[in-house]
Write a protein that holds these residues in place. Structure first.
Motif, short mmCIF file in Angstrom:
data_model
loop_
_atom_site.label_atom_id
_atom_site.label_comp_id
_atom_site.label_asym_id
_atom_site.label_seq_id
_atom_site.Cartn_x
_atom_site.Cartn_y
_atom_site.Cartn_z
N VAL A 36 0.13 -7.46 -13.51
CA VAL A 36 1.25 -6.40 -13.48
C VAL A 36 2.15 -6.65 -12.00
N PHE A 37 1.35 -6.66 -11.18
CA PHE A 37 1.76 -7.04 -9.57
C PHE A 37 1.20 -8.19 -9.11
N ALA A 38 1.87 -9.06 -8.29
CA ALA A 38 1.30 -9.94 -7.47
C ALA A 38 1.56 -9.65 -6.19
N LEU A 39 0.51 -9.21 -5.33
CA LEU A 39 0.46 -8.70 -3.94
C LEU A 39 0.12 -9.67 -2.93
N HIS A 40 0.82 -9.85 -1.91
CA HIS A 40 0.64 -10.59 -0.73
C HIS A 40 1.14 -9.85 0.41
N ASN A 41 0.93 -10.48 1.69
CA ASN A 41 1.71 -10.09 2.87
C ASN A 41 2.49 -10.95 3.49
N HIS A 42 3.34 -10.67 4.31
CA HIS A 42 4.42 -11.39 5.07
C HIS A 42 4.14 -10.95 6.47
N GLU A 84 6.72 -4.43 10.76
CA GLU A 84 7.48 -4.68 11.98
C GLU A 84 7.10 -4.56 13.32
N SER A 85 5.83 -4.50 13.48
CA SER A 85 5.16 -4.16 14.77
C SER A 85 5.22 -5.37 15.78
N SER A 86 5.43 -5.28 16.96
CA SER A 86 5.72 -6.10 17.87
C SER A 86 4.39 -6.79 18.47
N ASP A 87 3.49 -5.98 18.05
CA ASP A 87 2.14 -6.40 18.57
C ASP A 87 1.25 -6.89 17.04
N PRO A 88 0.92 -8.13 17.16
CA PRO A 88 0.17 -8.63 15.81
C PRO A 88 -1.15 -8.19 15.80
N ARG A 89 -1.68 -7.82 16.83
CA ARG A 89 -3.06 -7.32 16.94
C ARG A 89 -3.12 -5.65 16.18
N GLN A 90 -1.76 -5.05 16.14
CA GLN A 90 -1.75 -3.68 15.73
C GLN A 90 -0.63 -3.66 14.54
N PRO A 91 -0.88 -4.20 13.29
CA PRO A 91 -0.02 -4.20 12.36
C PRO A 91 0.02 -2.93 11.75
N ARG A 92 1.25 -2.74 11.25
CA ARG A 92 1.53 -1.52 10.35
C ARG A 92 2.05 -2.06 9.07
N CYS A 93 1.86 -1.05 8.01
CA CYS A 93 2.46 -1.37 6.85
C CYS A 93 3.88 -0.56 6.80
N ASP A 94 4.83 -1.30 7.28
CA ASP A 94 6.34 -0.73 7.40
C ASP A 94 6.97 -0.82 6.00
N GLY A 95 6.38 -1.37 5.17
CA GLY A 95 7.26 -1.49 3.94
C GLY A 95 6.89 -2.77 3.17
N PHE A 96 7.65 -2.94 2.09
CA PHE A 96 7.38 -4.37 1.22
C PHE A 96 8.71 -4.59 0.44
N PHE A 97 8.48 -5.84 0.32
CA PHE A 97 9.60 -6.37 -0.92
C PHE A 97 9.42 -6.46 -2.36
N GLN A 98 10.17 -6.41 -3.05
CA GLN A 98 9.51 -6.30 -4.24
C GLN A 98 10.68 -7.27 -5.39
N TYR A 99 10.16 -8.20 -6.09
CA TYR A 99 11.24 -8.69 -6.88
C TYR A 99 10.81 -8.25 -8.37
N ILE A 100 11.53 -7.84 -9.36
CA ILE A 100 11.36 -7.48 -10.58
C ILE A 100 12.03 -8.55 -11.63
N PRO A 101 11.49 -9.62 -12.05
CA PRO A 101 12.08 -10.67 -12.93
C PRO A 101 12.96 -9.85 -14.18
N LEU A 102 12.53 -8.88 -14.68
CA LEU A 102 13.36 -8.18 -15.99
C LEU A 102 14.58 -7.77 -15.50
N THR A 103 14.81 -7.19 -14.21
CA THR A 103 16.06 -6.73 -13.64
C THR A 103 16.68 -7.39 -12.70
N SER A 104 16.13 -8.50 -12.19
CA SER A 104 16.90 -9.57 -11.36
C SER A 104 16.73 -9.01 -10.01
#
Length: 149
Positions: A36-42, A84-104
């Motif tokens: 359904v979804f392939a989830l990973h982090n950037h 978008e945290s400037s401190d890699p030791r304190q990451p936040r979930c600021d958002g996500f990118f999503q690609y949906i092949p059926l809608t492009s």
């Protein structure tokens, strides 16, 4: 499910997870499990990579781009969370990118003080069965029929 398969680039600089094409789980009949979804982090707010796009399309071509779940159709997508945290030791979930092949569509979902906001940041245009380009754009999110692979 999490994957324990990995692939390194030719120079050993980058390592990425590899999604299996088939999941063998004796609790379910053969062929009944679907992506359904392939989830990973950037690590940063960088958009989806060409590999992200190609990999999810390969899964869709093999298993389908929509799955029926509890009476609704769910579109296959790849999602990459970012901080978008400037401190890699304190990451936040600021958002996500999503690609949906059926809608492009390539969408950027941002977690703001006013709630989740969606912006379309690109559209994938397939040139043939294996090659594509990403047309960058900055537009509000909307339904799209797009051009599937």
């Amino acid at each position: 499910m999490l994957t324990d398969q990995a692939l390194s680039d030719d120079l050993g600089r980058r390592k990425s997870c590899v999604l299996p094409s088939i999941v063998d789980d004796p609790r379910y009949k053969e062929g009944s499990l679907k992506y359904v979804f392939a989830l990973h982090n950037h690590p940063y707010a960088a958009t989806l990579s060409d590999n992200d796009i190609a990999d999810i399309v390969a899964k869709g071509l093999k298993h389908g781009f929509e799955v029926e779940a509890k009476g609704a159709k769910v579109r296959l997508a790849v999602i990459a969370f970012f901080s978008e945290s400037s401190d890699p030791r304190q990451p936040r979930c600021d958002g996500f990118f999503q690609y949906i092949p059926l809608t492009s569509q390539i969408l950027k979902w941002s977690n703001t003080s006013d709630g989740w906001k969606c912006q379309q940041t690109g559209s994938v245009k397939w040139l043939n069965g294996t090659e594509f380009r990403v047309d960058r754009k900055n537009a509000p999110c909307q339904e799209s029929t797009g051009s599937s692979p």
